[in-house]
Scaffold this active site. Structure first.
Site, PDB file in Angstrom:
ATOM      1  N   LYS B  79       0.522  -0.888   0.336  1.00 17.80           N
ATOM      2  CA  LYS B  79       0.113   0.135   0.211  1.00 17.80           C
ATOM      3  C   LYS B  79       1.070   0.752  -0.224  1.00 17.80           C
ATOM      4  CE  LYS B  79      -3.750   1.845   2.921  1.00 17.80           C
ATOM      5  NZ  LYS B  79      -5.113   1.662   3.947  1.00 17.80           N
ATOM      6  N   SER B 149      -9.799   2.381   2.984  1.00 22.19           N
ATOM      7  CA  SER B 149      -9.308   2.856   1.965  1.00 22.19           C
ATOM      8  C   SER B 149      -7.683   1.687   1.022  1.00 22.19           C
ATOM      9  CB  SER B 149      -7.922   3.668   2.549  1.00 22.19           C
ATOM     10  OG  SER B 149      -7.055   2.795   3.403  1.00 22.19           O
ATOM     11  N   SER B 173     -10.081  -0.405   7.115  1.00 17.30           N
ATOM     12  CA  SER B 173      -9.368   0.277   5.727  1.00 17.30           C
ATOM     13  C   SER B 173      -9.119  -1.724   5.501  1.00 17.30           C
ATOM     14  CB  SER B 173      -8.492   1.192   6.002  1.00 17.30           C
ATOM     15  OG  SER B 173      -9.269   2.318   5.603  1.00 17.30           O
TER      16      SER B 173
END
Lengths: 60, 469
Positions: B79, B149, B173
């Site tokens: 990420k 996210s 997330s």
């Protein structure tokens, strides 16, 4: 009694920030919901003297 | 089966036996990325050349007897909140478009040290402030969001673009994209995995963890990344344990002796009928496997989200304070407004929210201990992945809800209390979109949560397919 709009203007000025005009409405809405959330939490007397659990360690 | 579609467990056995080389595996994954990216846009940046260099080095090292373990030669998506030495770390934001860190974040350092091959940086909702990841699409239906996210990692893992995607979870997330993309996702207990080198959204609620395609794969990653680190103030110095060994120890066992709590409030409020049915059917499977199932009442439910919202707003505004003043115009409109909303939270309100968290934590603990519950089972999200243009839904209760917000409505408890939360896929909606079940355990009881997740996973005839686009 000041409106949320007036309170928001004061807080933002003190923060030294001038949001773009197009953001004003959204921030006012967020400010108003934030005040409601705060009131909801403040209404619970039982929480008043709980430990806020801020992390600090004296060990460097 | 194409190599990219293997689980880590399967691929690592082949690599250890010399039947699959890290080069073949990496080439397969990179080819999959080339095929899928025009549809998904899961990656900010694909580091193909670096990946092939690392894969060739791994191949040589393994051939010379230097096999490091089950993550050696396995492709990893990171990420874009995680710092990566010499590779741009943008947080999917123009604010950090050119930021190139000097060092790896701790988790990346540990996984590269275990021999993993980084294939790229995955998209996040800008600075992790949202549950949509608007840059990226859902591999099950590209007209829908992947959740956020950590949406890039969710889409990449589900579609075979990597075998592990790193995520972060401040308000769901990791668990939300796992549920909406049909992968496994674990938010570990607060303090178990170091967050050093990962951009913060809200430091008292931030957690980091993996998304994978199987529960055992998650355990393999946890074995490598859990552990104390002094530079993360939340990190706790605990006796190390092997989550994989614990899972394998219980592999043939049923769930006799474990108690599953099913909430009678909050988690099944305003839930999509198909999600409700799929999760209740999965809970029925847990009971069939021997678990005792009891009804529980979530304490102080109405205060949990209120406290979480105030804490996130205040801490996010503090984190972004300097950047917002220097480059406020570079943020996307939605994220800028979210951060500015935190500028106007009073310090006293923030402290009150923290006090509320302590109270809720004590009440939750009393509920869990009182009912003798080992895990609480509930939907991860109230709805399957909504369309990319979002919209609203009117629930039977009368609530009119923005779908971008709806996906995160069940996430806050595990963040506020720092509990381990695992999302496992439990089926598909009639529209062909995945549904996730959230298993929340007691603090640092990841082994129990993983055990229950794997027991459920093994009741399914086949694992979820790696998708054809």
């Amino acid at each position: 009694m000041h409106s949320n709009e007036e309170k928001l203007a004061v807080v933002l000025e003190m923060s030294g920030i001038t949001p773009p005009a197009e953001d004003q409405e959204a921030i006012l809405r967020a400010f108003s919901t934030g005040r409601e959330l705060s009131k909801l939490i403040f209404s619970v007397a039982q929480a008043r003297y709980e430990e806020p659990a801020l992390i600090f360690s004296a060990r460097v | 089966m194409d190599a990219y579609a293997l689980s880590i467990t399967q691929a690592s056995e082949l690599i250890a036996a010399g039947e699959l080389s890290p080069v073949e595996l990496t080439e397969s994954v990179l080819a999959r990325i080339e095929y899928a990216e025009p549809h998904l846009n899961a990656f900010v940046e694909v580091t193909a050349d670096l990946a092939m260099i690392a894969a060739k080095a791994a191949e040589v090292e393994i051939a010379e007897g230097g096999y490091r373990g089950p993550l050696h030669g396995i492709p990893l998506g990171v990420k874009d909140l995680y710092e990566t030495a010499g590779i741009r770390t943008t947080s999917s934001s123009k604010v950090r478009a050119d930021y190139v860190p000097d060092t790896d974040s701790t988790v990346v350092q540990k996984l590269l040290g275990a021999g993993m091959i980084m294939v790229g940086k995955t998209h996040t909702h800008e600075f992790a402030l949202g549950g949509v990841t608007p840059t990226t699409r859902n591999p099950w239906h590209t007209g829908h969001i992947p959740g956020g996210s950590s949406g890039g990692s969710g889409a990449a893992v589900a579609s075979g673009e990597c075998m592990v995607g790193l995520g972060s979870d401040t308000g769901g997330s990791i668990r939300m994209p796992a549920a909406l993309c049909g992968t496994v996702g674990l938010k570990p207990t607060y303090g178990l995995v170091s967050r050093r080198g990962v951009a913060s959204l809200s430091w008292s609620l931030d957690h980091v963890g993996p998304l994978t395609r199987t529960v055992r794969d998650t355990a393999l990653v946890m074995d490598a990344i859990a552990g104390y680190e002094r530079s993360d103030p939340a990190s706790l110095d605990l006796v190390p344990q092997s989550y994989t060994a614990d899972l394998d120890h219980h592999a043939g066992d049923d769930l006799t002796g474990l108690t599953v709590g099913v909430p009678s409030n909050f988690f099944f409020d305003d839930v999509d009928e198909e999600v409700d049915a799929a999760v209740r059917a999965a809970i029925g499977q847990l009971e069939f496997l021997g678990a005792r199932v009891v009804e529980v009442t979530i304490p102080m439910a109405q205060y949990i989200s209120a406290a979480a919202q105030l804490i996130v707003r205040a801490e996010a505004a503090a984190y972004h304070r300097r950047m917002m003043r220097a480059s406020g115009d570079l943020y996307t409109e939605q994220v800028r407004r979210g951060i500015l909303a935190g500028e106007v939270v009073l310090a006293t309100d923030y402290i009150d929210a923290l006090r509320m968290r302590t109270l809720v934590q004590r009440e939750w603990s009393a509920m869990v201990i009182g009912a003798g519950v080992d895990v609480i089972a509930a939907p991860t999200c109230p709805i399957p992945a909504p369309p990319a243009d979002l919209g609203t839904r009117t629930w039977a209760s009368g609530l009119v809800e923005d779908l971008g917000r709806a996906v995160g409505r069940y996430s806050a408890p595990a963040n506020i209390m720092g509990l381990p939360g695992l999302s496992v896929p439990v089926g598909l909606s009639s529209g062909g979109l995945p549904i996730g079940m959230q298993l929340m355990g007691r603090p640092f009881e990841e082994s129990t949560v993983l055990r229950v997740g794997q027991a459920y996973e093994q009741t399914k005839a086949t694992a979820l397919p790696v998708l054809a686009l």
